[in-house]
Write a protein that holds these residues in place. Structure first.
Motif, PDB file in Angstrom:
ATOM      1  N   ARG A   1      36.180  37.992  30.524  1.00 34.86           N
ATOM      2  CA  ARG A   1      36.357  39.391  30.931  1.00 34.86           C
ATOM      3  C   ARG A   1      35.643  39.684  32.245  1.00 34.86           C
ATOM      4  O   ARG A   1      36.110  40.481  33.056  1.00 34.86           O
ATOM      5  N   LYS A   2      34.501  39.050  32.400  1.00 34.35           N
ATOM      6  CA  LYS A   2      33.743  39.200  33.650  1.00 34.35           C
ATOM      7  C   LYS A   2      34.553  38.619  34.825  1.00 34.35           C
ATOM      8  O   LYS A   2      34.603  39.199  35.900  1.00 34.35           O
ATOM      9  N   TRP A   3      35.179  37.462  34.581  1.00 38.67           N
ATOM     10  CA  TRP A   3      35.980  36.850  35.652  1.00 38.67           C
ATOM     11  C   TRP A   3      37.113  37.800  36.047  1.00 38.67           C
ATOM     12  O   TRP A   3      37.420  37.959  37.218  1.00 38.67           O
ATOM     13  N   LEU A   4      37.729  38.417  35.044  1.00 38.56           N
ATOM     14  CA  LEU A   4      38.841  39.316  35.322  1.00 38.56           C
ATOM     15  C   LEU A   4      38.376  40.518  36.132  1.00 38.56           C
ATOM     16  O   LEU A   4      39.025  40.920  37.096  1.00 38.56           O
ATOM     17  N   GLN A   5      37.226  41.070  35.734  1.00 40.08           N
ATOM     18  CA  GLN A   5      36.679  42.215  36.487  1.00 40.08           C
ATOM     19  C   GLN A   5      36.438  41.818  37.932  1.00 40.08           C
ATOM     20  O   GLN A   5      36.790  42.550  38.858  1.00 40.08           O
ATOM     21  N   MET A   6      35.835  40.663  38.120  1.00 38.78           N
ATOM     22  CA  MET A   6      35.519  40.231  39.488  1.00 38.78           C
ATOM     23  C   MET A   6      36.788  40.019  40.295  1.00 38.78           C
ATOM     24  O   MET A   6      36.855  40.348  41.475  1.00 38.78           O
ATOM     25  N   GLN A   7      37.811  39.472  39.628  1.00 40.07           N
ATOM     26  CA  GLN A   7      39.087  39.220  40.281  1.00 40.07           C
ATOM     27  C   GLN A   7      39.706  40.531  40.774  1.00 40.07           C
ATOM     28  O   GLN A   7      40.306  40.584  41.838  1.00 40.07           O
ATOM     29  N   GLU A   8      39.539  41.591  39.981  1.00 40.37           N
ATOM     30  CA  GLU A   8      40.151  42.862  40.356  1.00 40.37           C
ATOM     31  C   GLU A   8      39.295  43.674  41.307  1.00 40.37           C
ATOM     32  O   GLU A   8      39.783  44.552  42.003  1.00 40.37           O
ATOM     33  N   GLN A   9      37.971  43.390  41.307  1.00 40.13           N
ATOM     34  CA  GLN A   9      37.038  44.227  42.065  1.00 40.13           C
ATOM     35  C   GLN A   9      37.162  44.106  43.578  1.00 40.13           C
ATOM     36  O   GLN A   9      37.369  45.070  44.278  1.00 40.13           O
ATOM     37  N   ASN A  10      36.958  42.880  44.048  1.00 40.28           N
ATOM     38  CA  ASN A  10      36.740  42.732  45.465  1.00 40.28           C
ATOM     39  C   ASN A  10      37.543  41.553  45.998  1.00 40.28           C
ATOM     40  O   ASN A  10      37.242  40.399  45.718  1.00 40.28           O
ATOM     41  N   SER A  11      38.549  41.875  46.790  1.00 45.87           N
ATOM     42  CA  SER A  11      39.459  40.806  47.189  1.00 45.87           C
ATOM     43  C   SER A  11      38.836  39.850  48.206  1.00 45.87           C
ATOM     44  O   SER A  11      39.388  38.795  48.482  1.00 45.87           O
ATOM     45  N   SER A  12      37.676  40.233  48.763  1.00 46.11           N
ATOM     46  CA  SER A  12      37.072  39.298  49.719  1.00 46.11           C
ATOM     47  C   SER A  12      36.209  38.238  49.016  1.00 46.11           C
ATOM     48  O   SER A  12      35.809  37.250  49.634  1.00 46.11           O
ATOM     49  N   ASP A  13      35.924  38.443  47.737  1.00 49.07           N
ATOM     50  CA  ASP A  13      35.223  37.396  46.980  1.00 49.07           C
ATOM     51  C   ASP A  13      36.154  36.193  46.810  1.00 49.07           C
ATOM     52  O   ASP A  13      37.352  36.361  46.624  1.00 49.07           O
ATOM     53  N   SER A  14      35.589  35.000  46.838  1.00 49.69           N
ATOM     54  CA  SER A  14      36.430  33.873  46.442  1.00 49.69           C
ATOM     55  C   SER A  14      36.033  33.473  45.030  1.00 49.69           C
ATOM     56  O   SER A  14      34.857  33.422  44.696  1.00 49.69           O
ATOM     57  N   ILE A  15      37.027  33.265  44.178  1.00 47.61           N
ATOM     58  CA  ILE A  15      36.749  32.989  42.770  1.00 47.61           C
ATOM     59  C   ILE A  15      37.371  31.646  42.392  1.00 47.61           C
ATOM     60  O   ILE A  15      38.556  31.416  42.611  1.00 47.61           O
ATOM     61  N   THR A  16      36.556  30.782  41.848  1.00 41.73           N
ATOM     62  CA  THR A  16      37.029  29.468  41.436  1.00 41.73           C
ATOM     63  C   THR A  16      36.734  29.276  39.957  1.00 41.73           C
ATOM     64  O   THR A  16      35.592  29.447  39.522  1.00 41.73           O
ATOM     65  N   ILE A  17      37.763  28.986  39.182  1.00 41.95           N
ATOM     66  CA  ILE A  17      37.608  28.788  37.744  1.00 41.95           C
ATOM     67  C   ILE A  17      38.064  27.375  37.391  1.00 41.95           C
ATOM     68  O   ILE A  17      39.169  26.963  37.733  1.00 41.95           O
TER      69      ILE A  17
ATOM     70  N   PRO B   1      30.616  38.543  51.291  1.00 39.77           N
ATOM     71  CA  PRO B   1      31.475  38.244  50.148  1.00 39.77           C
ATOM     72  C   PRO B   1      30.852  37.175  49.245  1.00 39.77           C
ATOM     73  O   PRO B   1      30.186  36.268  49.724  1.00 39.77           O
ATOM     74  N   ARG B   2      31.111  37.341  47.960  1.00 41.13           N
ATOM     75  CA  ARG B   2      30.517  36.401  47.010  1.00 41.13           C
ATOM     76  C   ARG B   2      31.417  35.187  46.841  1.00 41.13           C
ATOM     77  O   ARG B   2      32.637  35.277  46.932  1.00 41.13           O
ATOM     78  N   LYS B   3      30.784  34.061  46.551  1.00 43.56           N
ATOM     79  CA  LYS B   3      31.546  32.900  46.118  1.00 43.56           C
ATOM     80  C   LYS B   3      31.265  32.724  44.640  1.00 43.56           C
ATOM     81  O   LYS B   3      30.146  32.401  44.247  1.00 43.56           O
ATOM     82  N   VAL B   4      32.280  32.999  43.851  1.00 45.59           N
ATOM     83  CA  VAL B   4      32.111  32.991  42.402  1.00 45.59           C
ATOM     84  C   VAL B   4      32.656  31.683  41.844  1.00 45.59           C
ATOM     85  O   VAL B   4      33.749  31.249  42.220  1.00 45.59           O
ATOM     86  N   PHE B   5      31.893  31.068  40.964  1.00 47.22           N
ATOM     87  CA  PHE B   5      32.386  29.868  40.281  1.00 47.22           C
ATOM     88  C   PHE B   5      32.054  29.973  38.804  1.00 47.22           C
ATOM     89  O   PHE B   5      30.963  30.407  38.426  1.00 47.22           O
ATOM     90  N   SER B   6      32.992  29.572  37.943  1.00 50.17           N
ATOM     91  CA  SER B   6      32.631  29.394  36.544  1.00 50.17           C
ATOM     92  C   SER B   6      33.519  28.335  35.906  1.00 50.17           C
ATOM     93  O   SER B   6      34.562  27.969  36.452  1.00 50.17           O
ATOM     94  N   GLY B   7      33.072  27.843  34.760  1.00 56.06           N
ATOM     95  CA  GLY B   7      33.816  26.787  34.095  1.00 56.06           C
ATOM     96  C   GLY B   7      33.920  27.046  32.601  1.00 56.06           C
ATOM     97  O   GLY B   7      33.156  27.816  32.028  1.00 56.06           O
ATOM     98  N   ILE B   8      34.907  26.394  32.008  1.00 61.94           N
ATOM     99  CA  ILE B   8      35.084  26.500  30.558  1.00 61.94           C
ATOM    100  C   ILE B   8      35.598  25.168  30.020  1.00 61.94           C
ATOM    101  O   ILE B   8      36.429  24.512  30.651  1.00 61.94           O
TER     102      ILE B   8
END
Ligand code: TYM
Length: 333
Positions: free
Chosen positions: A24-40, A1-8
């Protein structure tokens, strides 16, 4: 699983460049794979590196949070928080600042551009990308979805991770920037195609904000710079203005560039601009309504961000324990 991070940065409201290049990329990632952890992260500490107005910054933090929720960022699936609420960002920033050099920071294009805009360059502006690396590394991020303008900053984060691992032993993944291959990663100013669309554009007519009214959007697109050819074609090198509109149009209608160009065959630029404006307005309408809805309840926003910060803090504190142990800081036994 990916650990995704981004900032704005909460510098102004979210614009179409941020939206197409990153959100839009964050949204795609959020919907794609629930095992990824996403931090914004809403990076308010980055926003004080240029002269700023405190009440406005506070408002912008809330507006940014409301806008991200309106776009579809879901706090049940992502950790959404404000940078200054997690002290470890500053702490790791300090530690990393000894792992890179002044010449390396001085050559970064964003620093060069921004430092030209002020007479005396603040130290914070200089260290900015180190703080950005700290953001990424605190969460041991493996993937960082951004627009192309952030590439050099992500490369600095890679360099810092390698450097840290080399000196103190393997701890940080070397993150991968996730950048759209198509032109979504670089939306241009509607008024000056030599620049990217930007919050800090001195000409606000070059930037479409997600919260703009339909009239404002119509007006801005109508006045967008194009060229002396009246038909519609796509060639970012020779026709940057028209191509920028085609690119925006394709993204908001979820079509390919080729389809959009084909459908515009019979239109001149004037008519085409109307079509693009309508498509943008249509796409943004539900988002704008949601922004208003979320803005009406600051307490709820504030609570949601606190919950996000609590979650982020747990990860960040664990990373800092490991970092301090590796460096011989403190008195852990
Ligand atoms: P910021 O706030 O300038 O922009 C947020 C995201 O939007 C993208 N972007 C664009 N993409 C396409 N076309 C444009 N015209 C355009 N303008 C902005 C940016 O590439 C970015 O992905 N330093 C960062 C914030 C940051 C960060 C981080 C990002 C702080 N820490 C850690 C990633 C990871 C910035 O100023 O982005």
């Amino acid at each position: 699983p990916r650990k995704v991070f981004s900032g704005i940065q909460p510098t102004g409201s979210l614009h179409l460049g941020n939206y197409l290049g990153a959100v839009r990329k964050w949204l795609q990632m959020q919907e794609q794979n629930s095992s990824d952890s996403i931090t914004i992260c809403i990076v308010d500490m980055h926003s004080i590196t240029m002269p700023h107005n405190p009440p406005m910054l506070r408002d912008n933090i809330f507006t940014m949070a409301a806008t991200l929720l309106a776009c579809g960022i879901d706090p049940a699936k992502c950790t959404l928080f404000v940078q200054s609420a997690v002290l470890e960002h500053s702490e790791l920033n300090w530690i990393l600042s000894s792992l890179t050099t002044m010449p390396r920071l001085a050559q970064l294009p964003q620093f060069k551009e921004k430092s030209r805009q002020v007479r005396d360059v603040p130290l914070g502006l200089y260290v900015y990308p180190v703080l950005q690396a700290a953001d990424i590394m605190l969460y041991k991020a493996t993937h960082v979805p951004v627009g192309i303008d952030q590439l050099q900053h992500i490369q600095l984060a890679q360099h810092l991770a390698r450097n840290f691992n080399g000196r103190y032993g393997e701890l940080f993944p070397v993150c991968t920037p996730v950048i759209e291959q198509d032109d979504g990663s670089r939306v241009l100013s509607l008024r000056d195609v030599s620049k990217k669309m930007s919050k800090s554009d001195p000409n606000p007519k070059g930037t479409i904000n997600l919260a703009d009214s339909p009239e404002q959007i119509k007006e801005k697109i109508k006045k967008a710079v194009t060229d002396f050819t009246s038909d519609i074609s796509y060639d970012p090198n020779t026709r940057p203005g028209v191509s920028n509109l085609v690119n925006i149009h394709a993204h908001v209608t979820n079509s390919s560039i080729a389809t959009v160009v084909e459908e515009a065959k019979t239109l001149d630029t004037g008519r085409y601009k109307e079509r693009v404006a309508d498509a943008v307005i249509e796409h943004l309408r539900p988002i704008r309504e949601q922004i208003d809805r979320h803005m009406a309840n600051r307490k709820e926003l504030s609570y949601m961000l606190e919950m996000g910060a609590d979650r982020a803090r747990q990860v960040a504190q664990q990373t800092m324990l490991e970092v301090k142990q590796r460096l011989g800081l403190g008195t852990y036994c």
